[in-house]
Design a protein around this motif. Sequence first.
Motif, mmCIF file in Angstrom:
data_model
loop_
_atom_site.group_PDB
_atom_site.id
_atom_site.type_symbol
_atom_site.label_atom_id
_atom_site.label_comp_id
_atom_site.label_asym_id
_atom_site.label_seq_id
_atom_site.Cartn_x
_atom_site.Cartn_y
_atom_site.Cartn_z
ATOM 1 N N LEU A 40 63.199 18.756 -24.028
ATOM 2 C CA LEU A 40 62.352 18.772 -25.330
ATOM 3 C C LEU A 40 61.568 19.904 -25.344
ATOM 4 C CD1 LEU A 40 62.117 17.364 -27.834
ATOM 5 C CD2 LEU A 40 60.253 15.788 -26.919
ATOM 6 N N PHE A 41 60.896 20.133 -24.130
ATOM 7 C CA PHE A 41 59.967 21.300 -24.191
ATOM 8 C C PHE A 41 60.638 22.604 -24.048
ATOM 9 C CE2 PHE A 41 57.287 24.592 -21.494
ATOM 10 C CZ PHE A 41 56.244 24.387 -22.258
ATOM 11 N N ARG A 42 61.864 22.829 -23.510
ATOM 12 C CA ARG A 42 62.604 24.003 -23.587
ATOM 13 C C ARG A 42 63.216 24.267 -25.000
ATOM 14 N NH1 ARG A 42 64.723 21.907 -18.850
ATOM 15 N NH2 ARG A 42 66.679 21.537 -19.824
ATOM 16 N N ARG A 43 63.507 23.266 -25.781
ATOM 17 C CA ARG A 43 63.996 23.477 -27.023
ATOM 18 C C ARG A 43 62.638 23.811 -28.046
ATOM 19 N NH1 ARG A 43 68.499 19.648 -29.100
ATOM 20 N NH2 ARG A 43 69.972 19.997 -27.444
ATOM 21 N N LEU A 44 61.637 23.448 -27.800
ATOM 22 C CA LEU A 44 60.327 23.794 -28.560
ATOM 23 C C LEU A 44 60.038 25.054 -28.296
ATOM 24 C CD1 LEU A 44 58.545 20.394 -28.620
ATOM 25 C CD2 LEU A 44 59.685 21.378 -30.587
ATOM 26 N N VAL A 45 60.182 25.475 -27.049
ATOM 27 C CA VAL A 45 59.471 26.613 -26.498
ATOM 28 C C VAL A 45 60.532 27.491 -25.557
ATOM 29 C CG1 VAL A 45 57.533 28.039 -25.092
ATOM 30 C CG2 VAL A 45 57.288 25.555 -26.088
ATOM 31 N N PRO A 46 61.232 28.252 -26.481
ATOM 32 C CA PRO A 46 62.177 29.174 -25.588
ATOM 33 C C PRO A 46 61.482 30.250 -24.608
ATOM 34 C CG PRO A 46 63.077 29.235 -27.733
ATOM 35 C CD PRO A 46 61.445 28.450 -27.706
ATOM 36 N N ALA A 47 61.944 29.990 -23.301
ATOM 37 C CA ALA A 47 61.319 30.910 -22.370
ATOM 38 C C ALA A 47 61.158 32.342 -22.507
ATOM 39 C CB ALA A 47 62.309 30.713 -20.829
ATOM 40 N N LYS A 48 61.972 32.965 -23.224
ATOM 41 C CA LYS A 48 61.954 34.494 -23.701
ATOM 42 C C LYS A 48 60.976 34.616 -24.785
ATOM 43 C CE LYS A 48 66.400 35.652 -21.957
ATOM 44 N NZ LYS A 48 67.783 36.350 -22.377
ATOM 45 N N LYS A 49 60.563 33.747 -25.545
ATOM 46 C CA LYS A 49 59.894 33.728 -26.893
ATOM 47 C C LYS A 49 58.347 33.522 -26.631
ATOM 48 C CE LYS A 49 63.218 33.746 -30.220
ATOM 49 N NZ LYS A 49 63.883 32.930 -31.572
ATOM 50 N N GLY A 50 58.185 32.285 -25.830
ATOM 51 C CA GLY A 50 56.912 31.940 -25.567
ATOM 52 C C GLY A 50 56.500 31.129 -26.785
ATOM 53 N N PHE A 51 54.874 30.846 -27.119
ATOM 54 C CA PHE A 51 54.495 29.921 -27.682
ATOM 55 C C PHE A 51 54.264 30.888 -29.332
ATOM 56 C CE2 PHE A 51 53.104 27.925 -23.777
ATOM 57 C CZ PHE A 51 53.659 26.823 -24.172
ATOM 58 N N SER A 52 54.596 30.226 -30.306
ATOM 59 C CA SER A 52 54.448 30.647 -31.850
ATOM 60 C C SER A 52 52.974 30.380 -32.137
ATOM 61 C CB SER A 52 55.393 29.953 -32.852
ATOM 62 O OG SER A 52 55.060 28.749 -32.955
ATOM 63 N N ASP A 53 52.504 31.120 -33.034
ATOM 64 C CA ASP A 53 51.029 30.711 -33.652
ATOM 65 C C ASP A 53 50.764 29.253 -33.592
ATOM 66 O OD1 ASP A 53 50.457 33.549 -33.231
ATOM 67 O OD2 ASP A 53 50.538 33.926 -35.648
ATOM 68 N N ILE A 54 51.482 28.611 -34.316
ATOM 69 C CA ILE A 54 51.417 27.070 -34.718
ATOM 70 C C ILE A 54 51.391 26.334 -33.582
ATOM 71 C CG2 ILE A 54 53.791 26.323 -35.216
ATOM 72 C CD1 ILE A 54 52.637 25.009 -37.649
ATOM 73 N N GLN A 55 52.075 26.786 -32.533
ATOM 74 C CA GLN A 55 52.320 25.905 -31.150
ATOM 75 C C GLN A 55 50.967 26.400 -30.347
ATOM 76 O OE1 GLN A 55 55.962 27.450 -29.628
ATOM 77 N NE2 GLN A 55 56.789 25.527 -30.181
ATOM 78 N N LYS A 56 50.320 27.527 -30.667
ATOM 79 C CA LYS A 56 49.079 27.999 -29.921
ATOM 80 C C LYS A 56 48.035 26.904 -30.490
ATOM 81 C CE LYS A 56 50.505 32.479 -28.680
ATOM 82 N NZ LYS A 56 50.399 33.989 -28.919
ATOM 83 N N ARG A 57 48.082 26.716 -31.799
ATOM 84 C CA ARG A 57 47.053 25.599 -32.230
ATOM 85 C C ARG A 57 47.236 24.455 -31.840
ATOM 86 N NH1 ARG A 57 48.535 28.276 -37.410
ATOM 87 N NH2 ARG A 57 49.608 26.647 -37.914
ATOM 88 N N ARG A 58 48.147 23.815 -31.647
ATOM 89 C CA ARG A 58 48.268 22.592 -30.867
ATOM 90 C C ARG A 58 47.931 22.678 -29.628
ATOM 91 N NH1 ARG A 58 50.256 17.624 -30.715
ATOM 92 N NH2 ARG A 58 51.567 16.905 -29.195
ATOM 93 N N LEU A 59 48.264 23.517 -28.687
ATOM 94 C CA LEU A 59 47.659 23.688 -27.322
ATOM 95 C C LEU A 59 46.192 23.563 -27.541
ATOM 96 C CD1 LEU A 59 49.962 26.493 -25.909
ATOM 97 C CD2 LEU A 59 50.084 24.155 -25.367
ATOM 98 N N LYS A 60 45.613 24.349 -28.451
ATOM 99 C CA LYS A 60 44.170 24.410 -28.367
ATOM 100 C C LYS A 60 43.746 23.094 -28.702
ATOM 101 C CE LYS A 60 40.416 26.801 -30.825
ATOM 102 N NZ LYS A 60 39.961 27.776 -31.741
ATOM 103 N N ARG A 61 44.366 22.232 -29.740
ATOM 104 C CA ARG A 61 43.894 21.020 -29.868
ATOM 105 C C ARG A 61 44.046 19.981 -28.830
ATOM 106 N NH1 ARG A 61 46.614 22.163 -34.465
ATOM 107 N NH2 ARG A 61 48.461 20.968 -34.161
ATOM 108 N N LEU A 62 45.067 20.175 -27.783
ATOM 109 C CA LEU A 62 45.282 19.683 -26.558
ATOM 110 C C LEU A 62 44.258 19.978 -25.501
ATOM 111 C CD1 LEU A 62 49.411 19.329 -26.887
ATOM 112 C CD2 LEU A 62 47.590 17.275 -27.143
#
Length: 191
Positions: A40-62
């Motif tokens: 699930l993590f690999r599908r959400l965050v492809p290794a070559k692309k890294g985190f998108s801006d919206i995913q970075k907001r989720r990381l911050k909330r977590l």
Amino acid sequence: DEFNLHLTGDIHAITAANNLIAAAIDARAFHEKTQGDDALFRRLVPAKKGFSDIQKRRLKRLNITKDVPADFSPEEKRSFARLDIDQDSITWKRVIDTNDRFLRTITVGEGKAEKGHTRSTGFDISVASELMAVLALATSFEDLKQRVSKIVFASSSENRAPITVDDLGITGAVCALLRDCIHPTMMQTLQ
């Protein structure tokens, strides 16, 4: 003489955006039930692309400060990838622009490909939806994006934390459908 009942298409856009959220909720719940944490993590965050801006907001909330996917511990991967949606707490329904009483309560997920993951839900009328209310309150497109990102549609099973549209990662897609709706619908008579 002629009158376009669709006006500028705002109700259609609300319907499409609302149903996009509903589809994303069910798809996310399905994938969380049928995949392991790493997959699930690999599908959400492809290794070559890294985190998108919206995913970075989720990381911050977590409160996760790492930004390189390979550096994540198994617990951090799980925390980021799983929303842990409590199926009984989902308040979001699909919408349609007609009052069809037989769609007020339905069961979704009955196809073979859904692997028995059914859920009772229903349809509301498009103009009575939460998304229509959000649009009515928005003062600008930026305000609309902020309001859409904060829409709570369920809570998590584990800690009852609210789950938002931003947690799904679809705020941008929803707002793209609503882009032109922020402008007023103007009409003029010819008489």
